[in-house]
Scaffold this motif. Sequence first.
Motif, short mmCIF file in Angstrom:
data_model
loop_
_atom_site.label_atom_id
_atom_site.label_comp_id
_atom_site.label_asym_id
_atom_site.label_seq_id
_atom_site.Cartn_x
_atom_site.Cartn_y
_atom_site.Cartn_z
N VAL A 51 23.70 -35.54 2.11
CA VAL A 51 23.11 -34.52 3.08
C VAL A 51 22.78 -35.26 4.57
O VAL A 51 22.87 -34.60 5.50
N SER A 88 15.62 -33.56 -9.24
CA SER A 88 16.27 -34.56 -9.08
C SER A 88 15.55 -35.58 -8.39
O SER A 88 15.77 -37.00 -8.81
N ARG A 89 14.44 -35.34 -8.01
CA ARG A 89 13.46 -36.74 -7.41
C ARG A 89 12.46 -37.00 -8.25
O ARG A 89 11.65 -37.89 -8.15
N LYS A 95 10.45 -36.73 3.93
CA LYS A 95 10.69 -35.41 3.62
C LYS A 95 11.78 -35.39 2.63
O LYS A 95 12.92 -34.90 2.97
N GLY A 148 10.24 -37.98 8.83
CA GLY A 148 10.73 -38.26 7.45
C GLY A 148 11.98 -37.94 6.94
O GLY A 148 12.61 -37.86 5.92
N LYS A 152 15.61 -41.84 -2.33
CA LYS A 152 14.30 -42.12 -2.89
C LYS A 152 14.27 -43.56 -3.59
O LYS A 152 13.21 -44.33 -3.57
N ALA A 169 13.80 -32.18 2.07
CA ALA A 169 14.90 -31.68 3.05
C ALA A 169 16.25 -31.95 2.73
O ALA A 169 17.10 -31.43 3.09
N ASN A 170 16.40 -32.93 1.43
CA ASN A 170 17.57 -33.30 1.34
C ASN A 170 17.94 -33.27 -0.11
O ASN A 170 19.25 -33.62 -0.50
N ALA A 171 17.00 -33.21 -0.88
CA ALA A 171 17.50 -33.28 -2.41
C ALA A 171 16.40 -32.49 -3.14
O ALA A 171 15.28 -32.24 -3.00
#
Lengths: 248, 207
Positions: free
Chosen positions: A223, B89-90, B80, A72, A171, B83-85
């Motif tokens: 990130v 925000s998502r 995932k 992921g 995303k 893991a990074n945001a």
Amino acid sequence: MKLLLKIWRQKNNDSKGKLVEYPISGIEGDMSFLEMLDVLNQELIEKGEEPVVFDHDCREGICGSCSLQINGEPHGPDRLITTCQLHMRKFNDGDTIVIEPFRATAFPVIKDLMIDRSAFDRIQQAGGYISVNTSGNTVDANAIPVEKDKADASFNAATCIGCGACVAACKNASAMLFTSAKVSQFALLPQGQVEAAERVQNMVRQMDLEGFGNCTNTGACEVECPKGISLENIARMNREYLTASARG
Amino acid sequence: MALSGLFLVFFLGQHATINLSSVISPETFNSWSHFMGYNPVVQYILQPILIAGVIVHFVMGIVLELQNRKARNVRYAQYKGGANAPWVSRNMILTGLVVLAFLGLHFYDFWVPEMAYKYIEANPEDPTRYHHELVEKFLSPARVGIYVVSFVLLALHLWHGFASSFQSMGVNNKYSPAIRNFTRLYAIVVPLIFIFIALYHHFNHTH
């Protein structure tokens, strides 16, 4: 180490893909992730099966070829590394590892885990250059004084290897971090000023034409970027774009 | 998105200030509300701009979301995102749609009756009616509950959106940490003011 790999297999861009399970054993912690896939492919070849296709080249984190979504996350669970720099010691005996290609409409799958990232090439071709006479009288770039902080920021932006992890992590499958790094590396230098307005407009236009998504500032790209490209570059590109658009 | 969002954030601040006066002094609330309701600049210039701002913001938000979904035609089997945001925000579309649905209720509660009172029924001006109209709305525990939940979602929306609008407009410099702190404080304080007002009138009236 024994592992269960769930790997995306897809014959070509026209066919439907699926995750296929491959149990694997004898994996050492000091192997890189790509070496682990080499072991799997050797086993598949010996069994007369088709090996898994994946991108790789330098295997030292500088070419930007490897592009795997591992459990992921692009380039796996570690930070500031590419897939080829990911060691198997980051996983535990008995783990299941899901391996997929970076997914974006603008990155069509060629086969299995290999994707077509030529959209990035076209974005760079749209404006990633400066006007320099290369007829033999080229002035040494170091002859032009550049403020230290700007030179450093430009260099940092230029460390982008175009792997596509930013798109894969986002995303929205946005390519803003990549494009902004390519804009910034020129925008910060005196040599980049000649085409500054045209560059940002053309590169952003090409980015949109390729079908990447929009930036909603989640920060996932920063990130996951193996080179630590900063979100400051996106803000800089937005400034450059707004200024260029206001000037017409 | 950024510009319309900043405009709406600014509006929220002044809305919260006027509403807070309903807790402190009903007379002040009535006088400010009457001014906002009958001043021609507010009614015929600022109000249409505000409604346009709301429409632009949510229409653009939905269009961007659709474009973003199109940009990834095959979903990940495993993704995932946490893991990074951050979650907020998502999930701006989720929090935004809840706030939009709340706006529907809010317009039905206050704006539609107000427009009907002034422009359809053509009632005479009554500068004393606003406070008791407000208090009556908060008698219903269901409505108060919906308001509280909506403002929590608004706080989440602002937590990411307010700071994000600066980044979208190209502001990322040495002042950014201070801006982020201010925007996050604002994202908590302003919805809390609205929650406090709803709870205050509900409990003050029934007890």
